[in-house]
Design a protein around this motif. Structure first.
Motif, PDB file in Angstrom:
ATOM      1  N   MET A 182      58.459  80.703  91.819  1.00 53.40           N
ATOM      2  CA  MET A 182      58.237  78.496  91.769  1.00 53.40           C
ATOM      3  C   MET A 182      58.691  77.891  90.832  1.00 53.40           C
ATOM      4  O   MET A 182      59.582  76.901  90.977  1.00 53.40           O
ATOM      5  CB  MET A 182      56.757  78.879  92.382  1.00 53.40           C
ATOM      6  N   ARG A 183      58.220  78.360  89.336  1.00 54.16           N
ATOM      7  CA  ARG A 183      59.341  78.010  88.548  1.00 54.16           C
ATOM      8  C   ARG A 183      60.451  77.670  88.426  1.00 54.16           C
ATOM      9  O   ARG A 183      61.326  77.209  88.058  1.00 54.16           O
ATOM     10  CB  ARG A 183      58.386  78.095  87.020  1.00 54.16           C
ATOM     11  N   MET A 184      60.917  78.773  88.159  1.00 54.06           N
ATOM     12  CA  MET A 184      62.415  78.918  88.700  1.00 54.06           C
ATOM     13  C   MET A 184      63.407  78.381  89.632  1.00 54.06           C
ATOM     14  O   MET A 184      64.012  77.756  89.388  1.00 54.06           O
ATOM     15  CB  MET A 184      62.364  80.984  88.726  1.00 54.06           C
ATOM     16  N   THR A 185      62.750  78.301  90.420  1.00 50.30           N
ATOM     17  CA  THR A 185      63.283  77.257  91.938  1.00 50.30           C
ATOM     18  C   THR A 185      63.244  76.008  91.499  1.00 50.30           C
ATOM     19  O   THR A 185      63.665  75.663  92.101  1.00 50.30           O
ATOM     20  CB  THR A 185      62.087  77.687  92.971  1.00 50.30           C
ATOM     21  N   GLY A 186      62.136  75.667  90.852  1.00 51.84           N
ATOM     22  CA  GLY A 186      62.251  74.331  90.609  1.00 51.84           C
ATOM     23  C   GLY A 186      63.080  73.528  89.847  1.00 51.84           C
ATOM     24  O   GLY A 186      63.445  72.812  89.499  1.00 51.84           O
ATOM     25  N   GLN A 187      63.323  74.867  88.412  1.00 46.45           N
ATOM     26  CA  GLN A 187      64.583  74.812  87.648  1.00 46.45           C
ATOM     27  C   GLN A 187      65.888  74.602  88.504  1.00 46.45           C
ATOM     28  O   GLN A 187      66.260  73.657  88.036  1.00 46.45           O
ATOM     29  CB  GLN A 187      64.198  75.198  86.667  1.00 46.45           C
ATOM     30  N   LEU A 188      66.345  75.417  89.299  1.00 47.07           N
ATOM     31  CA  LEU A 188      66.626  75.207  90.245  1.00 47.07           C
ATOM     32  C   LEU A 188      67.205  74.417  90.979  1.00 47.07           C
ATOM     33  O   LEU A 188      68.490  73.800  90.808  1.00 47.07           O
ATOM     34  CB  LEU A 188      67.486  76.770  91.116  1.00 47.07           C
ATOM     35  N   ARG A 201      63.621  73.909  99.919  1.00 36.15           N
ATOM     36  CA  ARG A 201      62.302  74.990 101.234  1.00 36.15           C
ATOM     37  C   ARG A 201      64.103  76.317 101.277  1.00 36.15           C
ATOM     38  O   ARG A 201      63.105  77.471 100.725  1.00 36.15           O
ATOM     39  CB  ARG A 201      62.113  74.993 102.157  1.00 36.15           C
ATOM     40  N   GLU A 202      64.882  76.019 100.985  1.00 28.48           N
ATOM     41  CA  GLU A 202      66.048  76.781 101.857  1.00 28.48           C
ATOM     42  C   GLU A 202      65.763  77.978  99.364  1.00 28.48           C
ATOM     43  O   GLU A 202      65.632  79.506  99.976  1.00 28.48           O
ATOM     44  CB  GLU A 202      67.511  75.773 100.820  1.00 28.48           C
ATOM     45  N   LEU A 203      65.347  77.545  99.232  1.00 35.53           N
ATOM     46  CA  LEU A 203      65.451  78.230  97.410  1.00 35.53           C
ATOM     47  C   LEU A 203      64.000  78.678  97.434  1.00 35.53           C
ATOM     48  O   LEU A 203      64.296  79.626  96.572  1.00 35.53           O
ATOM     49  CB  LEU A 203      65.351  76.948  96.331  1.00 35.53           C
ATOM     50  N   THR A 204      63.307  77.835  98.115  1.00 43.03           N
ATOM     51  CA  THR A 204      61.116  78.392  98.052  1.00 43.03           C
ATOM     52  C   THR A 204      61.832  79.405  98.946  1.00 43.03           C
ATOM     53  O   THR A 204      61.645  81.488  97.866  1.00 43.03           O
ATOM     54  CB  THR A 204      60.854  78.112  98.486  1.00 43.03           C
ATOM     55  N   GLU A 205      61.516  79.459  99.870  1.00 49.07           N
ATOM     56  CA  GLU A 205      62.070  81.385 100.560  1.00 49.07           C
ATOM     57  C   GLU A 205      63.445  82.483 100.419  1.00 49.07           C
ATOM     58  O   GLU A 205      62.918  82.911 100.655  1.00 49.07           O
ATOM     59  CB  GLU A 205      62.765  80.471 102.029  1.00 49.07           C
ATOM     60  N   LEU A 206      64.654  81.958  99.462  1.00 50.03           N
ATOM     61  CA  LEU A 206      65.354  82.222  99.271  1.00 50.03           C
ATOM     62  C   LEU A 206      64.897  83.658  97.681  1.00 50.03           C
ATOM     63  O   LEU A 206      64.842  84.627  97.942  1.00 50.03           O
ATOM     64  CB  LEU A 206      66.615  82.071  99.185  1.00 50.03           C
ATOM     65  N   HIS A 207      64.134  82.899  96.878  1.00 45.19           N
ATOM     66  CA  HIS A 207      63.186  83.227  96.253  1.00 45.19           C
ATOM     67  C   HIS A 207      61.858  83.974  96.209  1.00 45.19           C
ATOM     68  O   HIS A 207      61.839  85.335  95.881  1.00 45.19           O
ATOM     69  CB  HIS A 207      63.594  82.665  94.764  1.00 45.19           C
ATOM     70  N   LEU A 208      61.622  83.670  96.578  1.00 46.33           N
ATOM     71  CA  LEU A 208      60.138  84.356  96.778  1.00 46.33           C
ATOM     72  C   LEU A 208      60.126  85.402  98.470  1.00 46.33           C
ATOM     73  O   LEU A 208      59.792  86.637  98.076  1.00 46.33           O
ATOM     74  CB  LEU A 208      59.155  83.062  97.543  1.00 46.33           C
TER      75      LEU A 208
END
Length: 222
Positions: A182-188, A201-208
């Protein structure tokens, strides 16, 4: 109730309703103004006096809503974290831990985006995040706050799964992995030009969704 008597409950649009709306507007004005000043002239250089002067309220009014300057800086993040924990508490007990956290995070953003009455807009979230990331003192405080959020999340997961987090490390390990993503997603997300709810949402779903495959199996091509 006899004729001429009135209910003790406040009527919509009555004095109580007007006061609450005024309070919300004042808090929103203080929050937006403070973040704007933090970004334009720096967090350390901005004083409470400058914030209240810009909003045309007293220091007493400021401290009615925020304990100090740092509380203003983290007001948006605290609201997001509170929504995540509330969503996590409501997840079905049948969901595995990672799925429950994943759904809670995504639903928290969906709920925020649909609540037109909230002063926590995406634009405000982006401004707050970028300001925290660029201010060393706030970045350190953010790390401490994240540790507290991870502890609360681990306690909730342990309670859901019926384990003791002091003797069974699985809840803490799961939350640590989830929080790292989640931290990495927030930075991106904070660095993107299209930093809206859909992008988050797109980034969160992709990385999780890559968390499980990344932790198990081989990465080498067949």
């Amino acid at each position: 109730m006899t004729r001429g008597q009135t209910s003790g409950a406040p009527r919509p649009g009555g004095p109580c309703g007007l006061r609450e709306r005024k309070k919300r507007r004042t808090r929103e004005a203080l929050l937006h103004t403070a973040l704007g000043l933090f970004l334009t002239q720096g967090y350390d250089r901005t004083t409470v006096d400058e914030i209240v002067d810009a909003v045309d309220v007293s220091q007493r009014t400021f401290f009615r809503y925020f304990t100090n300057k740092e509380a203003v800086a983290f007001a948006v993040q605290e609201a997001v974290d509170a929504r995540f924990l509330a969503e996590l508490r409501q997840r079905p007990a049948s969901e595995p831990p990672f799925e429950a956290m994943r759904r809670a995070a995504l639903n928290a953003w969906s709920t925020r985006g649909e609540s037109g009455g909230s002063d926590i807009t995406v634009e405000l979230q982006v401004r707050a995040y970028r300001m925290i990331e660029s201010t060393p003192a706030l970045h350190a405080a953010h790390t401490r706050r994240n540790v507290g959020l991870e502890r609360q999340t681990a306690a909730l997961i342990a309670e859901r799964e019926g384990i003791d987090p002091e003797t069974d490390p699985r809840a803490r390990v799961a939350v640590a992995a989830f929080s790292g993503v989640m931290r990495m997603t927030g930075q991106l997300w904070g660095g993107r030009q299209d930093a809206g709810v859909d992008a988050l949402r797109e980034l969160t779903e992709l990385h999780l969704d890559q968390l499980g495959p990344a932790l198990s199996g081989s990465w080498r091509a067949a």
